[in-house]
Each structure stands twice: as C-alpha cells, then as structure tokens.
Design a protein around this motif. Structure first.
Motif, PDB file in Angstrom:
ATOM      1  N   TYR A 148       6.065   0.142 -18.885  1.00 47.93           N
ATOM      2  CA  TYR A 148       5.215   0.769 -17.872  1.00 47.93           C
ATOM      3  C   TYR A 148       6.098   1.316 -16.759  1.00 47.93           C
ATOM      4  CZ  TYR A 148       1.581  -1.985 -20.189  1.00 47.93           C
ATOM      5  OH  TYR A 148       0.740  -2.548 -21.124  1.00 47.93           O
ATOM      6  N   LEU A 149       5.691   2.453 -16.210  1.00 43.57           N
ATOM      7  CA  LEU A 149       6.426   3.103 -15.133  1.00 43.57           C
ATOM      8  C   LEU A 149       5.460   3.460 -14.007  1.00 43.57           C
ATOM      9  CD1 LEU A 149       8.391   5.590 -17.401  1.00 43.57           C
ATOM     10  CD2 LEU A 149       9.434   3.674 -16.215  1.00 43.57           C
ATOM     11  N   ARG A 150       5.977   3.437 -12.794  1.00 43.07           N
ATOM     12  CA  ARG A 150       5.190   3.878 -11.638  1.00 43.07           C
ATOM     13  C   ARG A 150       6.128   4.609 -10.684  1.00 43.07           C
ATOM     14  NH1 ARG A 150       0.464   1.842  -8.924  1.00 43.07           N
ATOM     15  NH2 ARG A 150      -0.133   3.417  -7.395  1.00 43.07           N
ATOM     16  N   SER A 151       5.740   5.794 -10.266  1.00 42.89           N
ATOM     17  CA  SER A 151       6.556   6.517  -9.286  1.00 42.89           C
ATOM     18  C   SER A 151       6.390   5.864  -7.923  1.00 42.89           C
ATOM     19  CB  SER A 151       6.141   7.996  -9.241  1.00 42.89           C
ATOM     20  OG  SER A 151       4.794   8.118  -8.833  1.00 42.89           O
ATOM     21  N   LEU A 152       7.440   5.961  -7.120  1.00 43.34           N
ATOM     22  CA  LEU A 152       7.451   5.322  -5.797  1.00 43.34           C
ATOM     23  C   LEU A 152       7.700   6.378  -4.726  1.00 43.34           C
ATOM     24  CD1 LEU A 152       9.654   2.175  -6.582  1.00 43.34           C
ATOM     25  CD2 LEU A 152       7.153   2.283  -6.468  1.00 43.34           C
ATOM     26  N   GLN A 153       6.906   6.297  -3.666  1.00 46.96           N
ATOM     27  CA  GLN A 153       7.175   7.149  -2.517  1.00 46.96           C
ATOM     28  C   GLN A 153       7.986   6.415  -1.465  1.00 46.96           C
ATOM     29  OE1 GLN A 153       3.406   8.319  -0.930  1.00 46.96           O
ATOM     30  NE2 GLN A 153       2.716   6.211  -0.488  1.00 46.96           N
ATOM     31  N   ASN A 154       8.059   5.089  -1.587  1.00 49.91           N
ATOM     32  CA  ASN A 154       8.824   4.283  -0.648  1.00 49.91           C
ATOM     33  C   ASN A 154       9.438   3.103  -1.398  1.00 49.91           C
ATOM     34  OD1 ASN A 154       9.919   2.867   1.474  1.00 49.91           O
ATOM     35  ND2 ASN A 154       8.103   3.012   2.778  1.00 49.91           N
ATOM     36  N   PRO A 155      10.527   3.310  -2.147  1.00 49.90           N
ATOM     37  CA  PRO A 155      11.125   2.222  -2.927  1.00 49.90           C
ATOM     38  C   PRO A 155      11.561   1.036  -2.079  1.00 49.90           C
ATOM     39  CG  PRO A 155      11.989   4.347  -3.636  1.00 49.90           C
ATOM     40  CD  PRO A 155      11.208   4.597  -2.385  1.00 49.90           C
ATOM     41  N   SER A 156      12.037   1.292  -0.868  1.00 48.62           N
ATOM     42  CA  SER A 156      12.513   0.185  -0.023  1.00 48.62           C
ATOM     43  C   SER A 156      11.375  -0.744   0.354  1.00 48.62           C
ATOM     44  CB  SER A 156      13.198   0.737   1.231  1.00 48.62           C
ATOM     45  OG  SER A 156      12.306   1.534   1.989  1.00 48.62           O
ATOM     46  N   ALA A 157      10.159  -0.212   0.486  1.00 50.44           N
ATOM     47  CA  ALA A 157       9.013  -1.068   0.813  1.00 50.44           C
ATOM     48  C   ALA A 157       8.742  -2.050  -0.320  1.00 50.44           C
ATOM     49  CB  ALA A 157       7.788  -0.199   1.091  1.00 50.44           C
ATOM     50  N   LEU A 158       8.786  -1.572  -1.562  1.00 55.29           N
ATOM     51  CA  LEU A 158       8.569  -2.474  -2.685  1.00 55.29           C
ATOM     52  C   LEU A 158       9.711  -3.476  -2.810  1.00 55.29           C
ATOM     53  CD1 LEU A 158       6.930  -3.343  -5.101  1.00 55.29           C
ATOM     54  CD2 LEU A 158       8.078  -1.567  -6.458  1.00 55.29           C
ATOM     55  N   ARG A 159      10.930  -3.040  -2.523  1.00 53.85           N
ATOM     56  CA  ARG A 159      12.052  -3.963  -2.596  1.00 53.85           C
ATOM     57  C   ARG A 159      11.900  -5.094  -1.578  1.00 53.85           C
ATOM     58  NH1 ARG A 159      16.670  -3.412  -5.276  1.00 53.85           N
ATOM     59  NH2 ARG A 159      16.323  -1.165  -5.599  1.00 53.85           N
ATOM     60  N   ARG A 160      11.357  -4.789  -0.393  1.00 54.05           N
ATOM     61  CA  ARG A 160      11.127  -5.846   0.606  1.00 54.05           C
ATOM     62  C   ARG A 160      10.139  -6.881   0.075  1.00 54.05           C
ATOM     63  NH1 ARG A 160      11.429  -1.510   4.380  1.00 54.05           N
ATOM     64  NH2 ARG A 160       9.152  -1.238   4.337  1.00 54.05           N
ATOM     65  N   VAL A 161       9.093  -6.415  -0.598  1.00 56.97           N
ATOM     66  CA  VAL A 161       8.105  -7.339  -1.161  1.00 56.97           C
ATOM     67  C   VAL A 161       8.755  -8.229  -2.213  1.00 56.97           C
ATOM     68  CG1 VAL A 161       5.961  -7.516  -2.468  1.00 56.97           C
ATOM     69  CG2 VAL A 161       6.185  -5.782  -0.676  1.00 56.97           C
ATOM     70  N   ARG A 199       0.828  -1.206   0.000  1.00 59.51           N
ATOM     71  CA  ARG A 199       0.000   0.000   0.000  1.00 59.51           C
ATOM     72  C   ARG A 199       0.867   1.263   0.000  1.00 59.51           C
ATOM     73  NH1 ARG A 199      -3.167  -2.898   4.094  1.00 59.51           N
ATOM     74  NH2 ARG A 199      -5.164  -3.544   3.180  1.00 59.51           N
ATOM     75  N   ASN A 200       1.980   1.240   0.720  1.00 57.25           N
ATOM     76  CA  ASN A 200       2.761   2.454   0.940  1.00 57.25           C
ATOM     77  C   ASN A 200       3.848   2.698  -0.103  1.00 57.25           C
ATOM     78  OD1 ASN A 200       1.279   2.871   3.307  1.00 57.25           O
ATOM     79  ND2 ASN A 200       2.737   1.683   4.544  1.00 57.25           N
ATOM     80  N   ALA A 201       4.202   1.668  -0.859  1.00 53.63           N
ATOM     81  CA  ALA A 201       5.330   1.820  -1.791  1.00 53.63           C
ATOM     82  C   ALA A 201       5.036   2.795  -2.925  1.00 53.63           C
ATOM     83  CB  ALA A 201       5.747   0.455  -2.335  1.00 53.63           C
ATOM     84  N   PRO A 202       3.940   2.637  -3.675  1.00 50.30           N
ATOM     85  CA  PRO A 202       3.778   3.492  -4.859  1.00 50.30           C
ATOM     86  C   PRO A 202       3.110   4.824  -4.547  1.00 50.30           C
ATOM     87  CG  PRO A 202       2.056   1.837  -4.821  1.00 50.30           C
ATOM     88  CD  PRO A 202       2.909   1.583  -3.608  1.00 50.30           C
ATOM     89  N   SER A 203       3.361   5.801  -5.391  1.00 44.45           N
ATOM     90  CA  SER A 203       2.575   7.034  -5.382  1.00 44.45           C
ATOM     91  C   SER A 203       1.610   6.971  -6.559  1.00 44.45           C
ATOM     92  CB  SER A 203       3.477   8.255  -5.446  1.00 44.45           C
ATOM     93  OG  SER A 203       4.296   8.217  -6.591  1.00 44.45           O
ATOM     94  N   SER A 204       0.917   8.055  -6.825  1.00 39.92           N
ATOM     95  CA  SER A 204      -0.200   7.983  -7.771  1.00 39.92           C
ATOM     96  C   SER A 204       0.229   7.971  -9.230  1.00 39.92           C
ATOM     97  CB  SER A 204      -1.138   9.172  -7.540  1.00 39.92           C
ATOM     98  OG  SER A 204      -0.459  10.389  -7.806  1.00 39.92           O
ATOM     99  N   GLU A 205       1.413   8.460  -9.556  1.00 32.46           N
ATOM    100  CA  GLU A 205       1.771   8.705 -10.953  1.00 32.46           C
ATOM    101  C   GLU A 205       2.178   7.418 -11.673  1.00 32.46           C
ATOM    102  OE1 GLU A 205       4.929  11.591 -13.322  1.00 32.46           O
ATOM    103  OE2 GLU A 205       4.413  12.012 -11.228  1.00 32.46           O
TER     104      GLU A 205
END
Length: 924
Positions: free
Chosen positions: A340-353, A315-321
C-alpha cells in the motif's frame, strides 16, 4: 407447444426496464449474432466465457443477455428474446432446438405460477439441468436459474415511471450492437459468491452509490491505448477499448466508490509502483473521509491523548492519493502479497507521529523501516483493513509512505524506484498518460497471467474456475486498464476500459530484479533452499562483512542475519537439522559456526565456538549414519573436525594433517558407508566416518594437488595437480598406488590421442600452466566431433591423404562420459575417459577466480552449455554438442553466477553479483 404469455402488453421497445436492479451486466449482441454463437464483438471479452458456456438457449436471434449473481450457480446468464417470431415460439420447448445432450432432457411439461405469470420448466435428468422460461408481454426470458427468471417477472409488475438511472435509463433505441452495461453496485455481491469468506467484509458495499454504466467500443485508431501501443511498439495490435460515463447517486457510501469520485489531478504514486505488479490501482481519499478516519481511529489512541498536537500532524501529513499494488506469489509465502502507498504533503509530520510511537513502545525501528504491531495507523494511511495484531513495516520515502506486512516488500519499493523499474518510466504508461495531460481521477490495471496467481488465495476452495476464471478477458494473456477522469465534482466520471495484448517481443533475457549490495563482496556462491511455505526456492548468500541474507524469488528481503565481527567463510548451508522438513541456516565464520531457524532465531547451543579459526567451508551431513547431523570442517591448526550437533567432537576426531586444508573436504557414500577425503599439499587423505584411515592412505604424489577431490561413479575420484595434470583414482583400492605415483605417465594433448585416464595410466596432462579449480565429471554428453578423432594414431597413420581429409571433414555425434578442466589463462577442455580431446575453447582472457565453471542447459534444448566467466566478469557459454558460443547473455560484469528455475516456469534464471548488487535475469 407454445408458451402462453402470463400478462399482456408490449415490452419490446422498453425491455431494459425488466432488468432487475441487482443484475451484474448486460450484453447486446453483435449484428447477426444468435444465442448459439460465441459472442462476436471484442467487448464481449468481458464475459464471453459465462455466456458461451451456457449451451441451453434456442438457436435464434436475441435482444440481450443479462448476467445475474446466484449463490447456487455462481454467474447465471438470462437470455432475452422477442416473441414476435413464430418460428421461435413453435420450437421453444422442443428438444432439437437445444444443445443440451439428449440423454439429460426429460420431455415432460411442468410449470408454476409466479406473480400471475406462468413459468415453464423444461425438465432435465436432474434439477441442475432444468430450464426456466417465462413470457412477459412480447418478451421471452430464459435461464437455468429460477430465481433469476422470477426477478424479471417481479420487475414486470412494478412501476417504472422513475427510471432516471438503473438499467432502464438506457432505452433499447439508444443501444447499439456490442454495447455492454455494467452495474458496479452489484460487483461486490457477485465477487462474494466465490470469494474466501475472510475477504467478504472487504467486499461488502464496496461499490454502493454507483449507477449502471454504458460501455461502448471505441475505434482503435482514436484511443490513447492504441496510440501508446504504436508509439512503444510493444503491442501486437490486438485488443479493444471501451468508453463511457459513470454517474453517482446523491449519496456515495461505498468505501471503494468514495475513492473513485475525486477530481482529476496529476498522479504522484506512479513513480513508486513496480512494473512487475500483477495488479495496481491509484485512487483518492476525499478529505471528509480522511477527517472521519482520523476521528474514528485516533480519538482514543494513547499517543494522541498524551500529545494532542499529534492529531493535527495526522490530519496534515497525508494527501489524497493512495495506491494498491498486488504481487503474485513471491516464492516465500504460498500466497499473494500487497503493498500500500499513500502520498504525503507533510512527511515530517508523519515522522513525528511515528517517532512518538517508538518512544512510547508502540512501534520500533529496524534499519530505515518503522515496525508497528497495531493496525490503526496503517488503516488510516491506506484505507485498507489490517488484521488485529498484524505486524506491518512502514517506510517514509521521498513524498510517500510505503506499507506492507513484510519488510522486504516495503524495501523493494525504494529499490525499484531507484532503478526506474516503475510505471512512471514505462513507455506504454507514459504515452497513455500523456493523452490525458497526466491528469486522471483514478487508474486501475491488471495483467491476467500474473493476476490469477495473485487472486487464487482469495477464492473459496474449489471455486477458482467458477468466478474470475470464468471471465474470458482474464483467461487470455493481456493487460486490462481502467482510467477515470472527472474535472468537476458535479460531472460524471469519464471512463476508458482498454485491453491490450501482453505478447512481448521475445528477448534473449529479461532483468527481473536487483538487490542492492553497494561495495560488498560475497563469501561464496549463493545457494537455493526452501525456507518458506511455497514451492519456490529462496536465494541465500553471505557477505564478507558478516551478513547472511535470505531473499524471496522476487528479490525482496526475507531475513537479514549477522555473524557480528566474524567474517563468513564459504556459502551458507541449509539443512533439515531437526528432521522436521524445515530447513535451518548454518554459516561458518571466524572460529564459530552460527545457526538460525527459518524465522531468523538463533538455534539452541549456537554459535558453536572452536579454539582455532575455521579455514574450510562448512559441510553438514549424517556422516556416522546415526540419523543425526554432523559438522565437517578444518581449522588453522591443521586439524580436520567432525562435530556432533552440540559441537562435541565425534569419537576418532579431530585428525591432524601435515598442512592446513582450505578446500571443503569431500564426503563420499559408497557401499553403505560414508568416507571423507581431503588433500593437503601433495597428500590425499581418506578416512571412515569414525576417523579411521582407509586402506592405502595417505596417498602421495610427486607434485602438490591444486584442488580438492571430486567424486565420480563407482568409487573413483578426480583430482588436479599444480603441474597441470588430471588424475583418476580408484578411491577404495589404493594399496600400492603411492609407489607408482612418481612414474612419468603424463602426456600432453596431441589432438585427442593422449593417454587414457582409465586403468593404470590414470593421468592426463592438460596444461603446463596448471589447472584452475576442480576438474569435473560430465556424464553421458552428446557431442559432435570430426570422425578422425575417433581413430587411434596407428589407424590415422595408415590412411591416405584423401581418406584423412574426408574423415576430418566428416562429423560424428557421440554420447560419452567426459572430464572437464580449465587452465588459468582461459582455455576450457573436455576429454573422454580414454584421453580423447572432445572440446577446446579459449575465452581470450583469464578465468575469474570468483566464478565456478558450470554445465547448464540454458535454453532448455536438451543440449547443455559449458559456462564460465572471464577475469572482468563477462559471461561465456558454449554448447558442448556443437562447440557454438551462445552470445545472447547479459553483458554485465558479474561474479558468482548461479542458475536455477526460480519461479518454476521452465525458464532458467541467472543470478550474479554485479556492481549494483545481486541481480537476477530470466533467460528466454
């Protein structure tokens, strides 16, 4: 005959109420425009072609033309006329007022009743040529589609008290000539009529919840687009801009519509979108949609049930763009590709997943990329549908995640960003964004000349011209951009649709891409071969650190193979190993021969191991003429080998030499058989494919050879010696030649009167400092020379001084077979076969040992250039016919330059190793 109205009443002041809700678009004619004229306003470029292509309306002023989607006819224009004009009514059904060919018209009256209104038919030779006409009060409706006319009739009987939105929201008195009203809510139905059925689910209900939007042409001087064009100087001034407001219904449900309604913010993903895109869009996923995706996609996913905390990370990794980048055919696959691209507000959270997925075996890591076979996480991050079981590659780069179905595409985003070959640094884009304060809700753009190759695989077979290509604005070369801004979520979205010419200033060359190769040397020149599904060739090369790389025509990686600790020697070889019209890759490295199929899998029986280190580049051919490939090479123990496909020596091989052979042996097909030639020190060897010596071999010279032999027509060979001579030998009539080899028949160049190469005097001294590399046969070249050079020394000596001066100033154009040779200090020579000097140039520096000298027609003017590279990597080229130097070439220091038409557009691409990596330019 006149048409009798089926109902009474006036609709002329409110005729927009009659437009069906499922209409695609409405166009208002320019001042004085009639239905038989090509729509005049610039804004009509949105759909000029389908309107101007309907030559069945009477030549009269009209109120508007409506585009309807029809399964049978594709786009169906419906013309709206006022019946106040008696001249129109009197001739409506007369043959002469229509531009249909006379032979297709049957002058028979026919009609039928629909909802109380008579619909008249002007009968054609076939039903496809029928025209359907109805009068609704004081409005006349005409179309080739009966279904479309019937929809207008149905609207006339409905209540129109509630017209807060829809086409009826725009009353005729508020409209201006040239206005366009688009109905985005129906765009998906329209696109589905010609889209490949595979993509119908993606299009379904994409624009639900958007009301028709009025677009009005904006004066060029006030638009952001024209300001950008003037600032950058890249536009030729042609184009148009339209602006309007988009209203949304209370319930926005379309999956694309939801991404157009966000509040304006500064964009982040424009720093990752390549300037070479065929189309792109940057949108926003609302937070509630993102939350719904998390719940629907991941509630049952194994990693979430095992570690519930990962749900918060998701939930917290991506931002809206989010962004979509469409790329035309890369060259490897016969189709378009998408990043496809997605901006991230918390890249480390997605990396953990992702790391947890790797730990559970649901993903893998290849280099810096994550590889996932299940599409859930890609669907969540991008909002796009991925096919079940499809493999995709994901890169976490800075504050964005990059997703595509090919590793090379995903990696290309990082490479383009590092070179600033992205939107954020393009002057036109920057100026355009500055006018919005860098804050927009969404942006979408396409370049028509690239968009057609991109969109073609999405269309139904045989319907390419019936859909997108029917739109005039896509038929012209241009860039089309739609920008939307919305400050508050209760506001309508302000949109600006602009069209600008992409007619760029012609530059002598344009950089296409760079494939990074930091501090890496190639083992040989790159080769070109078809390893994929399209007609475009791939670029294949090997490096001294053991990599064998296959690149698509767009510079993105397809395969990265390895020879391990073995150092590659020479260029890789692409060969149809199994006779299936599919190439495999072969590479000599160390004491082994490696082989891979087009998917990068090791070939059965490979690598083939030899007892000694390989010292010559690999040659692959059907040497024994048995229909199977053989491998030809030499090893450090002075042996020349011919091996069967399984690595077993062919009978009669290997052959042992007096010294090692480091140059590639020459295969020569002559009189139905294949012979092999190789040099070792001062000896020329010749064998049959079975290892038997050819008559007259070995052949000996007084001085060592400095190059491997080069084939010429009619069984002849060209060779160079360390003393600086070029030899022309008859390869298959060598008896007794060695006895004459020591005879001093050499002569230095003396202004084009040297001894001939042909006949018994078969050598020419080129340079006392020796010859660099192989000499080359250059057949049938046009060349302009002083007339005096065509005369023998005896004739020149008999001329008077004035006659000699006249002949020296006169020019003659000849076509001759030529021989090329170069000296190490940088001199380039062309001689004819009679020993006449035809061309000499000096580079002013030594020739690079890493750059083969080549003959290329760089500008496609049918006059080839002689191309070489200096010691420090500077590229030199002279037109052979005129001896003029071509100066408009890339100035980068380069090694191993090669030339080809990568994208099959009749322009030459130059590919070379530079300090930054393998770089590609198009020569304009």
């Amino acid at each position: 005959m006149t048409v009798v109205a089926g109902c009474s009443g006036s609709f002329e002041d409110r005729w927009t109420l009659l437009i069906p809700e499922d209409a695609i678009a409405l166009y208002l004619p320019a001042e004085g425009e009639t239905s038989q004229m090509v729509p005049q306003s610039e804004s009509a470029g949105l759909f000029r072609q389908p309107v101007s292509g309907t030559n069945y309306a009477p030549n009269a002023p009209y109120l508007g033309v409506v585009l309807m989607a029809d399964v049978a006819t594709g786009i169906s224009p419906v013309w709206i006329f006022s019946t106040d004009s008696e001249s129109l009514l009197k001739g409506t059904l007369q043959e002469g007022d229509f531009s249909l060919p006379v032979e297709t018209i049957q002058l028979r009256q026919n009609h039928y009743q629909f909802n109380g209104i008579r619909i008249h038919i002007l009968g054609g030779a076939t039903d496809q040529n029928n025209l359907y006409i109805a009068t609704i009060g004081d409005i006349l409706v005409l179309s080739a589609s009966p279904r479309s006319v019937e929809k207008f009739v149905m609207r006339s009987g409905q209540s129109h008290s509630d017209q807060s939105m829809g086409f009826g929201f725009y009353s005729p008195e508020t409209l201006r000539p040239g206005d366009v009203i688009l109905n985005p809510d129906m765009m998906d139905d329209w696109a589905s009529t010609f889209s490949n059925v595979l993509f119908h689910p993606t299009l379904s209900n994409a624009f639900d919840g958007v009301d028709p939007v009025l677009l009005r042409e904006t004066p060029k001087a006030t638009t952001a687009t024209s300001k950008a064009s003037r600032a950058s100087g890249s536009s030729n001034g042609s184009g148009w801009t339209m602006s309007g407001k988009v209203h949304f219904s209370d319930s926005v449900t379309g999956h694309l519509t939801q991404r157009l309604t966000g509040r304006a913010e500064e964009l982040k993903l424009d720093r990752y979108i390549t300037n070479n895109a065929a189309a792109y869009s940057i949108l926003r996923i609302p937070s509630n949609v993102n939350e719904a995706l998390v719940d629907s996609i991941f509630s049952e996913l194994a990693i979430v049930t095992r570690k519930p905390s990962l749900l918060d990370d998701l939930r917290n990794a991506p931002s809206s763009e989010i962004a979509f980048v469409g790329l035309a055919e890369s060259g490897f696959q016969a189709g378009s590709e998408v990043i496809y691209l997605r901006s991230l507000q918390n890249p480390s959270a997605l990396r953990r997943v992702l790391n947890e997925m790797v730990a559970m075996g649901q993903a893998a890591i290849e280099g810096r990329l994550y590889v996932v076979d299940e599409p859930e996480i890609a669907r969540y991050l991008t909002g796009a549908d991925f096919a079940p079981g499809e493999r995709f590659y994901l890169d976490l780069f800075e504050d964005a995640v990059v997703v595509s179905t090919r590793a090379g595409l995903t990696e290309s985003v990082r490479d383009d960003a590092s070179r600033r070959n992205v939107l954020r640094f393009h002057p036109d884009y920057l100026t355009q964004m500055d006018s919005y304060g860098r804050r927009v809700s969404f942006i979408a753009s396409l370049r028509s000349e690239r968009f057609f190759p991109f969109i073609t695989p999405w269309l139904q077979t045989g319907r390419t011209t019936e859909g997108f290509e029917a739109l005039e604005f896509l038929r012209r070369s241009g860039k089309y951009t739609l920008i939307g801004t919305r400050e508050e979520l209760t506001d309508p979205v302000q949109v600006l649709l602009s069209a600008t010419s992409t007619a760029e200033e012609i530059q002598p060359y344009r950089e296409l891409w760079v494939y990074p190769l930091p501090d890496v040397e190639l083992s040989g020149i790159p080769i070109f071969a078809n390893m994929g599904g399209s007609e475009r060739p791939e670029i294949i090369f090997s490096t001294v650190n053991g990599s064998v790389v296959v690149l698509a025509a767009d510079g993105t990686s397809i395969l990265q193979l390895s020879t391990g600790a073995d150092t590659p020697l020479g260029s890789p070889v692409a060969y149809d190993w199994y006779g299936t019209r599919q190439n495999v890759l072969l590479q000599a490295a160390g004491s082994s021969i490696y082989g891979w199929d087009q998917n990068g899998n090791r070939l059965p029986g490979f690598p083939i191991r030899l007892q000694e280190r390989i010292v010559s580049p690999l040659v692959v051919a059907d040497i024994t003429r048995n229909g199977l490939p053989e491998l030809l090479l030499s090893t450090a123990d002075r042996k020349v080998h011919v091996l069967q496909a399984r690595g077993v020596p062919v009978t009669g091989w290997p052959q042992t030499m007096n010294s090692t052979i480091t140059g590639a042996p020459l295969l020569y097909s002559h009189n139905g058989s294949t012979s092999i030639f190789a040099v070792s020190q001062n000896t020329l060897h010749g064998w049959t494919g079975k290892g038997e010596l050819l008559p007259g071999y070995p052949y000996f010279e007084m001085e060592p050879f400095s190059s491997e032999p080069v084939s010429m027509p009619d069984g002849q060979l060209l060779l160079a010696t360390q003393g600086g001579s070029v030899l022309l030998l008859d390869a298959f009539s060598m008896e007794g030649m060695s006895a004459r080899a020591g005879a001093d028949t050499r002569q230095e160049d003396s202004g084009g009167t040297g001894r001939p190469l042909a006949g018994q005097r078969n050598r020419l001294l080129i340079s006392q400092s020796g010859i660099l590399g192989k000499p080359r046969f250059v057949p049938n070249q046009q060349i302009r020379i002083p007339a005096i050079q065509t005369l023998t020394p005896e004739v020149i000596a008999s001329l008077s001084a004035s006659e000699r001066d006249s002949l020296e100033s006169a020019q003659m154009t000849l076509r001759e077979d030529l021989v090329f040779a170069a000296s190490p200090e940088g001199s380039l020579y062309l001689y004819n076969l009679d020993g006449g000097l035809r061309f000499i140039q000096n580079m002013g520096q030594e020739i690079s040992e890493f750059s083969p000298i080549s003959i290329q027609d760089l500008n496609r003017d049918q006059l080839p250039e002689l191309v070489s590279t200096g010691r420090f990597g500077r590229l030199f080229a002279w037109t052979i016919a005129t001896s003029e130097r071509m100066l408009d070439l890339p100035a980068n220091g380069m090694q191993y330059p090669v030339f080809t038409d990568l994208d099959l557009d009749q322009r030459i691409e130059l590919i070379a190793l530079t300090r930054e990596g393998l770089r590609c330019w198009t020569l304009q």
